[in-house]
Design a protein around this motif. Structure first.
Motif, PDB file in Angstrom:
ATOM      1  N   TYR A  59       0.861  -1.092   0.172  1.00 16.01           N
ATOM      2  CA  TYR A  59      -0.156  -0.045   0.174  1.00 16.01           C
ATOM      3  C   TYR A  59       1.065   0.950  -0.025  1.00 16.01           C
ATOM      4  O   TYR A  59       1.726   1.324   0.817  1.00 16.01           O
ATOM      5  CB  TYR A  59      -0.894   0.142   1.186  1.00 16.01           C
ATOM      6  CG  TYR A  59      -1.798   1.235   1.285  1.00 16.01           C
ATOM      7  CD1 TYR A  59      -2.905   1.111   0.610  1.00 16.01           C
ATOM      8  CD2 TYR A  59      -1.384   2.416   1.915  1.00 16.01           C
ATOM      9  CE1 TYR A  59      -3.913   2.148   0.911  1.00 16.01           C
ATOM     10  CE2 TYR A  59      -2.244   3.456   2.063  1.00 16.01           C
ATOM     11  CZ  TYR A  59      -3.591   3.399   1.659  1.00 16.01           C
ATOM     12  OH  TYR A  59      -4.442   4.512   1.550  1.00 16.01           O
ATOM     13  N   LEU A  60       0.422   2.097  -0.757  1.00 16.97           N
ATOM     14  CA  LEU A  60       1.330   3.386  -0.942  1.00 16.97           C
ATOM     15  C   LEU A  60       0.385   4.606  -0.787  1.00 16.97           C
ATOM     16  O   LEU A  60      -0.604   4.722  -1.671  1.00 16.97           O
ATOM     17  CB  LEU A  60       2.121   3.522  -2.636  1.00 16.97           C
ATOM     18  CG  LEU A  60       2.611   4.943  -2.663  1.00 16.97           C
ATOM     19  CD1 LEU A  60       3.934   4.907  -1.742  1.00 16.97           C
ATOM     20  CD2 LEU A  60       3.298   4.963  -4.147  1.00 16.97           C
ATOM     21  N   LEU A  61       0.834   5.496   0.326  1.00 19.51           N
ATOM     22  CA  LEU A  61       0.013   6.742   0.560  1.00 19.51           C
ATOM     23  C   LEU A  61       1.078   7.832   0.244  1.00 19.51           C
ATOM     24  O   LEU A  61       2.093   7.943   0.914  1.00 19.51           O
ATOM     25  CB  LEU A  61      -0.282   6.468   2.169  1.00 19.51           C
ATOM     26  CG  LEU A  61      -1.352   7.936   2.436  1.00 19.51           C
ATOM     27  CD1 LEU A  61      -2.527   8.048   1.509  1.00 19.51           C
ATOM     28  CD2 LEU A  61      -1.732   7.538   4.062  1.00 19.51           C
ATOM     29  N   ALA A  62       0.532   8.580  -0.625  1.00 18.74           N
ATOM     30  CA  ALA A  62       1.284   9.946  -1.154  1.00 18.74           C
ATOM     31  C   ALA A  62       0.545  11.077  -0.723  1.00 18.74           C
ATOM     32  O   ALA A  62      -0.555  11.249  -0.680  1.00 18.74           O
ATOM     33  CB  ALA A  62       1.636   9.933  -2.425  1.00 18.74           C
ATOM     34  N   ALA A  63       1.244  12.089  -0.530  1.00 26.18           N
ATOM     35  CA  ALA A  63       0.944  13.403   0.176  1.00 26.18           C
ATOM     36  C   ALA A  63       0.113  14.243  -0.901  1.00 26.18           C
ATOM     37  O   ALA A  63      -0.768  15.017  -0.486  1.00 26.18           O
ATOM     38  CB  ALA A  63       1.982  14.269   0.515  1.00 26.18           C
TER      39      ALA A  63
END
Length: 645
Positions: A167-171
């Motif tokens: 899982y990738l969470l980017a600003a």
């Protein structure tokens, strides 16, 4: 489906933060990001990672690429359940070389002093065997940096990741810069993540997963006009559990009583950690059950009693039954719809078990009525579950729709508050000037007419020159004066009648009471109906702000069929805006009898919330099951002539 909570002993987290740069602008809030995140991840109420498993790389510890990559490699190899990588700093993304995370000496010309994200991806794919892998990037990967901003990208960050099972969470997205305001404690994106973990998410699940966190953080950032984050996940990545939700339901007196009794039953011999391990629950969740922040369901209570039995502390049947009675009261008094729905499901299971037991013992017609009663209550519970499920689905759809509408309205508001608003603020003064000019013209016209009337009024008659004497009669008023006095009197009479009609209309109206909390009644016309077993508490809100000075309605208690010849003794209480207002008792002889109580009482001031509580006294030889009807409950304003003026 949300995955299970990661085991802290088999989890590793690496938090990388770069706040000072040789050539790029400094980001002083990044160090605060890392230190607070580490504190939260190590908190037993959230995740409870051991300090040696939560590694922070800031300052000199994040000065070189080999040093950082070696730490990532070691932690990835040790993690077997979950692996978390967090980076906050400048992102660099040359078209030919992909995403790079800048270290202190890195910049656009010295990419060799920046972490190549392809190397990090390779560690996650080839070295890490953890079943859950999470990457959080608080950066953009462009070189157009300003003092208060991170970089700006040229392509979608989430699409660049492409890590299977991670899982990738980017600003922020590719075209928007991630904010790092200097006058705030944290960067904009990480600040919302910290707020969600530290304070919890209202109405969120007990276990916060990546999807719940993303939805909440995204909504908060959009509401504040800040860059919108983005996410990407493969497989079950959307449901990776991050922490316990610290938000607690509104604690009712019934929940406090139940939690106190449960805590006293457990005693001091069992700690929350031991109890959680024995029950298969996280210690943080056990703490919430014991303080009333969450209502322990039937399965948990049964597990506690079984555990105490295996430890040589079996509960007497009467104490166990009392705990279950307190549990049911707390669940029914809860304003949380999911808790009430769980209560009805548990009640349906209980009634079904009683029915099966009754079927085994049924040998004659004497028990047929009891079987029919249980069947009726079971059907009622199943119907309530069905209706509540539908209401919950509709409520969730309404909430989603309202949130979308609020986002659109906020966007429109920001557009309306653009520089053009200065011109709009000038318009009211123009309208006011036009209105003043119009009023002045009308006033001048009326003054002219009155002047004409004065000019044309007769000033002398045939005998004007005669000298009046003391006995002379005063001259009659001109006809115009008599007509004017009559008109004035007619206007005064009309005004008085108008005020009286207004007073009658305003002060004689009624305001309905709508259910807003506690146990929701069944609605039949203008009456609210409850099937009470023990006690009931319901709260009603006023659906209008009209002035009121009295409460109206009729309360009726009816003995249930199962009471037979046993009498019903009950106490009732009405509270207004949280203060006790009226109370009393009711006695019903037995089945087929009822008692009516007039709830017509004057109020000292307009009310906003009314709560009705009715419960059986539990006296020996009495029945605690009865029907309750509140007919035409409403607030009203007594007719008052003075009120009209």
């Amino acid at each position: 489906m949300t995955s299970s909570f990661p085991d802290p002993a088999r989890t590793r987290a690496v938090l990388i933060g770069v706040s000072t740069y040789e050539k790029l602008p400094d980001l002083p809030t990044v160090d605060n990001n890392v230190s607070k995140l580490k504190e939260l991840l190590m908190d037993d109420d959230l995740w409870g990672l051991p300090e040696k498993h939560c590694i922070d790389l800031t300052g000199d510890k994040a000065s070189s690429v080999p040093q950082v990559m070696q730490t990532l490699h070691t932690a990835a190899a040790e993690a077997t359940d979950a692996f978390l990588v967090y980076f906050a700093g400048h992102g660099l993304s040359p078209l030919k070389f992909g995403l790079h995370l800048a270290l202190p000496s890195g910049d656009h010309e010295r990419l060799y002093n920046a972490l190549d994200f392809n190397h990090i991806r390779r560690v996650l794919l080839e070295v890490c065997t953890a079943r859950q892998r999470l990457v959080i990037l608080d950066c953009c990967y462009g070189g157009r940096a300003l003092t208060d901003h991170l970089g700006s990208p040229d392509e979608e960050l989430a699409d660049l990741a492409g890590i299977k099972g991670t899982y990738l969470l980017a600003a922020a997205s590719a075209t928007v810069r991630a904010l790092a305001p200097q006058d705030e404690t944290y960067t904009a994106f990480t600040g919302e993540v910290i707020e969600a973990l530290d304070r919890g998410i209202p109405d969120g699940p007990d276990l916060l997963d990546t999807d719940s966190l993303f939805v909440h953080v995204r909504r908060e950032l959009i509401a504040k006009g800040r860059p919108e984050p983005q996410q990407r996940a493969d497989g079950f990545g959307h449901r990776i559990v991050l922490a316990h939700n610290r938000w607690d339901q509104a604690v009712s007196p019934e929940a406090v009583a139940y939690a106190g009794a449960l805590s006293a039953t457990v005693g001091s011999g069992l700690g929350t950690a031991d109890l959680g391990e024995a029950l298969g629950l996280p210690p943080a969740q056990v703490k919430r059950y014991l303080r009333g922040g969450r209502i322990a369901p039937k399965a948990v209570l049964d597990a506690v009693t079984d555990l105490l039995g295996t430890r040589g502390r079996p509960l007497p049947p009467e104490k166990r039954n009392r705990l279950h009675e307190l549990r049911r009261l707390a669940q029914r008094a809860s304003e949380d719809a999911d808790t009430q729905l769980l209560y009805w499901r548990e009640e349906a299971d209980r009634l079904r078990a009683e029915l099966e037991e009754l079927a085994r013992e049924l040998n004659g017609s004497a028990l047929v009525a009891e079987r029919d009663r249980l069947l009726s209550r079971l059907a009622h519970a199943q119907q309530y579950i069905k209706v509540t499920d539908g209401e919950l689905a509709e409520a969730r759809e309404d909430i989603d729709r309202l949130r979308r509408e609020v986002d659109v309205l906020r966007l429109q508001a920001r557009r309306l508050l653009a520089p053009d608003s200065d011109a709009e603020r000038e318009e009211p003064s123009g309208h006011e000037s036009a209105a003043v000019a119009k009023v002045s013209a009308v006033a001048r016209q009326e003054g002219h007419v009155e002047g004409d009337e004065r000019a044309t009024a007769p000033t002398s008659g045939p005998d004007v020159s005669a000298t009046p004497t003391r006995s002379s009669r005063a001259p009659d008023p001109p006809p115009s004066a008599s007509v004017g006095a009559g008109c004035a009197f007619a206007v005064l009479v009309a005004a008085v009648l108008g005020y009286l009609l207004i007073g009658l209309a305003v002060s004689g109206g009624t305001v309905a009471l709508e259910p807003s909390g506690g146990r929701r009644p069944t609605v039949s016309g203008e009456a609210y109906i409850w099937d009470v077993a023990g006690s009931v508490s319901s709260t009603f809100a006023v659906d209008d702000d009209a002035p009121t000075d009295r409460l109206e309605g009729t309360l009726r208690l009816e003995a249930g069929r199962e009471c037979g010849s046993k009498p019903v003794e009950a106490v009732w209480e009405i509270t207004v805006d949280g203060r006790s207002f009226k109370k009393g008792t009711a006695e019903i002889a037995g089945r087929g009898t009822s008692q009516e109580i007039a709830t017509d009482f004057p109020l000292r001031s307009p009310a906003e919330k009314v709560t009705m509580r009715v419960g059986a006294t539990g006296a020996a030889g009495t029945c605690d099951t009865f029907g309750l009807v509140w007919e035409r409950p409403r607030l009203a304003k007594s007719f008052d002539v003075a009120y009209a003026f």
